[in-house]
Write a protein that holds these residues in place. Sequence first.
Motif, short mmCIF file in Angstrom:
data_model
loop_
_atom_site.label_atom_id
_atom_site.label_comp_id
_atom_site.label_asym_id
_atom_site.label_seq_id
_atom_site.Cartn_x
_atom_site.Cartn_y
_atom_site.Cartn_z
N VAL A 170 0.83 -1.21 0.00
CA VAL A 170 0.00 0.00 0.00
C VAL A 170 0.87 1.25 0.00
O VAL A 170 0.56 2.24 -0.69
CB VAL A 170 -0.96 -0.01 1.21
N ALA A 171 1.97 1.23 0.76
CA ALA A 171 2.86 2.39 0.81
C ALA A 171 3.39 2.72 -0.58
O ALA A 171 3.43 3.89 -1.00
CB ALA A 171 4.01 2.12 1.78
N ALA A 172 3.81 1.69 -1.32
CA ALA A 172 4.30 1.91 -2.68
C ALA A 172 3.17 2.37 -3.60
O ALA A 172 3.35 3.26 -4.43
CB ALA A 172 4.94 0.63 -3.22
N GLY A 173 1.99 1.76 -3.43
CA GLY A 173 0.85 2.11 -4.27
C GLY A 173 0.42 3.56 -4.10
O GLY A 173 0.09 4.25 -5.07
N GLU A 174 0.41 4.03 -2.86
CA GLU A 174 0.03 5.42 -2.61
C GLU A 174 1.02 6.40 -3.22
O GLU A 174 0.65 7.45 -3.75
CB GLU A 174 -0.09 5.67 -1.10
N SER A 175 2.30 6.04 -3.15
CA SER A 175 3.32 6.92 -3.72
C SER A 175 3.21 6.95 -5.24
O SER A 175 3.39 8.00 -5.87
CB SER A 175 4.71 6.46 -3.29
N LEU A 176 2.92 5.81 -5.86
CA LEU A 176 2.88 5.72 -7.31
C LEU A 176 1.59 6.29 -7.91
O LEU A 176 1.62 6.90 -8.98
CB LEU A 176 3.04 4.25 -7.74
N PHE A 177 0.46 6.08 -7.22
CA PHE A 177 -0.83 6.39 -7.83
C PHE A 177 -1.61 7.51 -7.15
O PHE A 177 -2.53 8.06 -7.74
CB PHE A 177 -1.70 5.13 -7.87
N LEU A 178 -1.28 7.84 -5.89
CA LEU A 178 -2.01 8.88 -5.18
C LEU A 178 -1.14 10.10 -4.85
O LEU A 178 -1.52 10.92 -4.01
CB LEU A 178 -2.63 8.31 -3.89
N SER A 179 0.01 10.17 -5.48
CA SER A 179 0.90 11.33 -5.33
C SER A 179 1.32 11.57 -3.89
O SER A 179 1.55 12.72 -3.48
CB SER A 179 0.23 12.59 -5.90
N GLN A 180 1.42 10.51 -3.10
CA GLN A 180 1.91 10.63 -1.74
C GLN A 180 3.44 10.53 -1.74
O GLN A 180 4.02 9.87 -2.60
CB GLN A 180 1.33 9.52 -0.85
N PRO A 181 4.13 11.19 -0.78
CA PRO A 181 5.59 11.08 -0.72
C PRO A 181 6.01 9.65 -0.38
O PRO A 181 5.27 8.92 0.28
CB PRO A 181 5.98 12.06 0.40
N TRP A 182 7.19 9.27 -0.85
CA TRP A 182 7.69 7.94 -0.52
C TRP A 182 7.95 7.84 0.98
O TRP A 182 8.31 8.84 1.61
CB TRP A 182 8.98 7.64 -1.28
N PRO A 183 7.73 6.68 1.58
CA PRO A 183 7.93 6.52 3.03
C PRO A 183 9.33 6.89 3.45
O PRO A 183 10.30 6.75 2.70
CB PRO A 183 7.66 5.03 3.26
N ARG A 184 9.45 7.35 4.71
CA ARG A 184 10.75 7.70 5.27
C ARG A 184 11.50 6.45 5.67
O ARG A 184 10.97 5.34 5.63
CB ARG A 184 10.54 8.63 6.47
N LEU A 185 12.77 6.63 6.07
CA LEU A 185 13.62 5.48 6.39
C LEU A 185 13.03 4.64 7.51
O LEU A 185 13.02 3.40 7.42
CB LEU A 185 15.02 5.97 6.79
N ASN A 186 12.54 5.29 8.60
CA ASN A 186 12.00 4.49 9.70
C ASN A 186 10.73 3.74 9.28
O ASN A 186 10.42 2.67 9.81
CB ASN A 186 11.73 5.37 10.93
N THR A 187 10.00 4.29 8.31
CA THR A 187 8.83 3.58 7.81
C THR A 187 9.26 2.33 7.04
O THR A 187 8.68 1.25 7.21
CB THR A 187 7.99 4.49 6.89
N TRP A 188 10.29 2.48 6.20
CA TRP A 188 10.78 1.31 5.46
C TRP A 188 11.34 0.25 6.42
O TRP A 188 11.21 -0.96 6.17
CB TRP A 188 11.86 1.73 4.47
N LEU A 189 11.98 0.69 7.51
CA LEU A 189 12.48 -0.27 8.50
C LEU A 189 11.34 -1.06 9.13
O LEU A 189 11.45 -2.27 9.36
CB LEU A 189 13.29 0.46 9.58
#
Length: 309
Positions: free
Chosen positions: A110-129
């Motif tokens: 969902v995090a990747a989908g929101e960034s690709l299709f809903l113009s949301q910023p890519w998750p921060r480092l702690n989010t990816w962790l």
Amino acid sequence: SFRSAAETYGVAVGYCLSGSLLAVINKWAVTVFPYPGPLTALQYATCVLGVLTAGRLDFIQHERIDLATTVRFLPAAAMFYLSVFTNSELLLHANVDTFVVFRSATPIFVAAGESLFLSQPWPRLNTWLSLATIFGGSLIYVAADRDFITVTAYAWASAYLLCMTVDFVYVKHVVMTIGLSTWGLVLYNNLEALFLFPLELLVMGELKTMAAADDDAAGSYWLQVVPPVALSCIFGLSISFFGFACRKAVSATGFTVLGTVNKLLTILINLLVWDKHSNFMGTVGLLVCIGGGILYQQSTVSKPDDARD
């Protein structure tokens, strides 16, 4: 005020109880009534009849059904239907723990989908962790799940993960822009999903299977089927109401935390009442997934528009 706080806590508790119990009840239901399509259709019908009846009695208020809104909402309802259907198929072919692990892994996609299709910023480092923690817990669980692994179970798990990802990304956009009230969302969501049931019935061929089973079934069989199916319908209506009500009553971050509580309660209930669950290492992996989910939710506190459960 005290009344407002009590109402908020009330819908939060209702959502947690409904969500945690529904997975276990659905597992019980598909075990004795192995027809996921008809089961989900019965749940939709219960929701629709419940909303329409309550509206007719002036207990609630909801928007009238019109063609323009129906057409706009149809893609969202279709994704909702596919998500619930693949959920039921997954519970039919796998244990509840497998369902919880794949459900916990959805934020990664969902995090990747929101960034690709809903113009949301890519998750921060702690989010990816935190997402990596979820993935690591999933690997631990899968490695410990050897007794339950089947090609069919993991095929449905993959389909469920895909449908839930698209559901969260696309339906979030629709719900936020269509302008329906809580009860309106419940009505349209379940009514349009119910309309899709005949198509699914033709594709999966469950009608012939049900007819053959009915010819051979004794009265005692239906006595075993009715209680879990009826409970699944009641709790389907309950989570439809409390889910939308909770989204309105608490912040998006609070709603996602409640989703994690649901998973913990589901695991506890599953361990107490169901004998088909993972071993110790599988449970450790599952708890790691949920821990990653908690870290993920904490890392998105500054993004209140992200409503995920």
